[in-house]
Enzyme design. Structure first.
Site, short mmCIF file in Angstrom:
data_model
loop_
_atom_site.label_atom_id
_atom_site.label_comp_id
_atom_site.label_asym_id
_atom_site.label_seq_id
_atom_site.Cartn_x
_atom_site.Cartn_y
_atom_site.Cartn_z
N ASP A 79 26.26 41.66 22.31
CA ASP A 79 25.53 40.49 22.79
C ASP A 79 25.21 40.57 24.27
O ASP A 79 25.78 41.37 25.01
CB ASP A 79 26.33 39.21 22.50
N GLU A 146 31.02 38.92 22.84
CA GLU A 146 31.90 39.14 23.98
C GLU A 146 31.67 38.10 25.06
O GLU A 146 32.62 37.60 25.67
CB GLU A 146 31.68 40.55 24.54
#
Length: 486
Positions: A79, A146
Site C-alpha cells: 500500500d 502497512e
C-alpha cells in the site's frame, strides 16, 4: 505521466511504472494484488500464495550452484499513503499516479508518489523476474495495509516463510543501513459536544491553514515543521475574549501518520467585531509566519466569509475542545540518550474532525522505549480527562530492537564498502518498520533494512532520487550474490 523507460535499472523502473498505474492506497490493494498474480502465471519459475490476511508470498528456487545458501526474504508493503494538494483533483482508489521527472528526482503531480514502498516492491519483483541475478533460495513477502495499521505484519504466521534472512526495503536514505526502529500506538481523544443557536447579527467566517510541508510523522518529526491542527488550536485558544468567537466546525489532517498540512475552522462573531477579527488574524499570521519562516516558507493563513452555520458549540464545549487540543503535546517528546541524534519518543496530532456532535483527535505515538510510550499515553489520558473527554489506544506495534551482532548487518556494511568505497551509516530509524512485528513469529530471523533516498514521504512533495535507486539496486544485487552458506 512521465515515461520511466529511460531510467536505469530498467527492470525495477518498469515494475514501478506498472505499480504507479494501478491504484493501491491502504485498504485498496486488491487491483495490484491481482496484477501481480496474473504476472506470476507468466513466470514458470515463480510460485505465489496468499495468506489469511491478504499478504502475498512469492518464491523462487536458488540459481544453479547456490542451493546451499541461506534463504533470503525480500520484504515490502503493497500500500501507499494517499495525500494530495487541496487543488488537485485525484481519486486514489481509481486514478493512477502521474509521475514527473524533475532533474535528478522523480515526483508526482500534486499527490504522493508511492516510492514509499513502491520502489522496494518493484525491486523485489524485478529480482524475481530476472534470469541473470544470482541468489540462493528466495522469497518475497508483500504485506498489506502497512501505512494504516500494519494489518499484514500483525497477521503474518510462523509457518509462512522459510528464509533465514529478511531484507526490508522500506528505508529512505541511500548510504544508511537500518538495524532498529521505533514502535508505536494509535491514540484517539474524543469529546462529546453541546450546541446552541447562532446569535443574531452574527457574521460567519472560515480560517484556513495551508501551504505546510507536512511529511512523515516519524522520519520528519524532528524538523520543526508546522502542524495545521496545532496552529488552529493556538489561534482559537488565544483569540481575544471580546471577539466571542463561536466555533461551528473544525477539521484538519487526513492520516494519523502524516504531519497535517491543511486545516480549517468555521465560526461566527458579532458583526461589530469583524474589523477586530481581521486585525487578530493579521497579528496571528505575522507571529506564526515569523516563527516558522525557515521551516515553512509557504505557510498561508486566510480569512474569508463563510455560509451561515445553523448552530455553534456552547462556550463550555468549545473551551474544553480547544483547551484539549492546545494542551496536547506534539512533535519530539524526548531524544534518545543511547543513540545520538535519534528521536526516542514523539507524538503527531494527525487528524481532527467533528462528526455528529463528537470531536475526535487522532494521534500517533512513536517510541524506541515502551516505558516512554506508556508515559505519553498517560499524558494524553490525563489531558482528555481534564477536558471531560475520553482517550483510547489501539494498534500497538513493537519496536525493532537493534542487534549489534547481526551477521546480515555486518554483511551489508561489507558489501556496501566494497562497491562504493565508503562506510555506510548504521542507523536506528524513528519510524515503524515491520521488522519489529516479524520478530514475533520469526524471533531467530536475521533482519536488516535498506532503500534509496526518498524525501518528504507521506506528503504530495514526496520524491525519490533517481541515482540512489540505481545504487540501491546495485547493493541489493551484490548482497544477494554474497549471502553465505547455511
Amino acid at each position: 505521466m512521465a515515461s520511466l523507460q529511460q531510467l536505469s535499472p530498467q527492470p525495477l523502473w518498469q515494475w514501478f511504472e506498472q505499480i504507479c498505474s494501478i491504484p493501491h492506497p491502504s485498504k485498496h490493494e486488491a487491483k495490484l494484488i491481482e496484477h501481480i498474480k496474473a504476472w506470476v502465471e507468466t513466470q514458470p519459475s515463480v510460485s505465489i500464495k496468499q495468506d489469511h490476511v491478504g499478504n502475498l508470498i512469492l518464491s523462487k528456487a536458488a540459481t544453479a550452484g547456490m542451493e546451499n545458501r541461506k534463504g533470503v526474504v525480500l520484504q515490502a508493503h503493497l500500500d501507499m499513503v494517499p495525500q494530495k494538494n487541496n487543488d488537485k483533483a485525484h481519486d486514489f482508489v481509481t486514478d493512477p499516479i502521474e509521475t514527473i521527472i524533475d532533474g535528478e528526482w522523480l515526483t508526482a503531480n500534486g499527490t504522493t508518489l508511492g516510492a514509499d514502498n513502491g520502489i522496494g516492491m518493484a525491486s523485489a519483483l524485478a529480482v524475481l523476474g530476472s534470469d541473470d541475478i544470482a541468489h540462493g533460495p528466495l522469497e518475497v513477502l508483500l504485506t498489506i495495509d502497512e501505512e494504516a495499521g500494519m494489518t499484514g505484519a500483525f497477521g503474518l504466521q510462523s509457518d509462512s516463510l522459510t528464509g533465514d534472512i529478511l531484507i526490508n526495503t522500506d528505508s529512505e536514505q541511500e548510504g544508511e543501513i537500518y538495524m532498529g526502529c521505533a514502535g508505536g500506538i494509535d491514540a484517539s481523544l474524543t469529546l462529546d459536544l453541546d450546541y446552541q443557536a447562532v446569535a443574531s447579527n452574527s457574521h460567519h467566517f472560515t480560517v484556513n491553514v495551508s501551504g505546510l510541508k507536512g511529511g512523515h510523522s516519524g522520519c520528519d518529526i524532528h524538523l520543526g515543521r508546522g502542524n495545521a491542527n496545532k496552529l488552529l488550536a493556538r489561534f482559537l485558544f488565544n483569540a481575544p475574549s471580546d471577539l466571542n468567537l463561536a466555533l461551528a466546525d473544525i477539521k484538519g489532517g487526513s492520516l494519523r501518520n502524516a504531519i497535517p498540512r491543511e486545516g480549517e475552522i468555521v465560526f461566527s462573531v458579532d458583526a461589530v467585531q469583524s474589523n477586530a477579527l481581521q486585525a487578530y488574524v493579521a497579528q496571528f499570521t505575522q507571529a506564526v509566519t515569523q516563527e516558522l519562516a525557515l521551516a515553512e516558507p509557504n505557510l498561508s493563513i486566510t480569512l474569508k466569509e463563510s455560509n451561515s452555520a445553523s448552530q455553534v458549540m456552547t462556550a463550555d464545549s468549545q473551551h474544553r475542545l480547544v483547551a484539549m487540543m492546545h494542551a496536547c503535546p506534539n512533535g519530539v517528546i524526548r531524544m534518545s540518550n543511547a543513540i545520538e541524534g535519534v528521536v526516542e519518543t514523539s507524538l503527531n496530532m494527525g487528524v481532527v474532525s467533528v462528526v455528529d456532535g463528537k470531536a475526535t483527535v487522532l494521534c500517533l505515538i512513536r517510541s524506541l522505549d515502551d516505558s516512554s510510550r506508556n508515559n505519553v499515553e498517560s499524558m494524553l489520558a490525563a489531558i482528555a480527562s481534564l477536558a471531560g473527554g475520553n482517550a483510547s489506544f489501539s494498534g500497538a506495534y513493537p519496536g525493532w530492537k537493534p542487534d549489534n551482532s547481526s551477521p546480515v548487518m555486518a554483511l551489508v556494511r561489507e558489501v556496501y564498502q566494497q562497491i562504493f568505497q565508503r562506510e555506510p551509516d548504521i542507523m536506528v530509524i524513528h519510524a515503524g518498520l515491520e521488522c519489529g512485528l516479524f520478530k514475533k513469529p520469526y524471533p531467530d530471523m536475521d533482519m536488516v533494512s535498506i532503500g534509496p533516498t526518498i524525501k518528504f514521504p507521506h506528503s504530495p512533495d514526496e520524491k525519490v532520487h533517481i541515482e540512489s535507486v540505481a545504487q540501491y539496486w546495485q547493493l541489493l544485487v551484490e548482497l544477494l550474490k554474497s549471502i553465505p552458506t547455511k
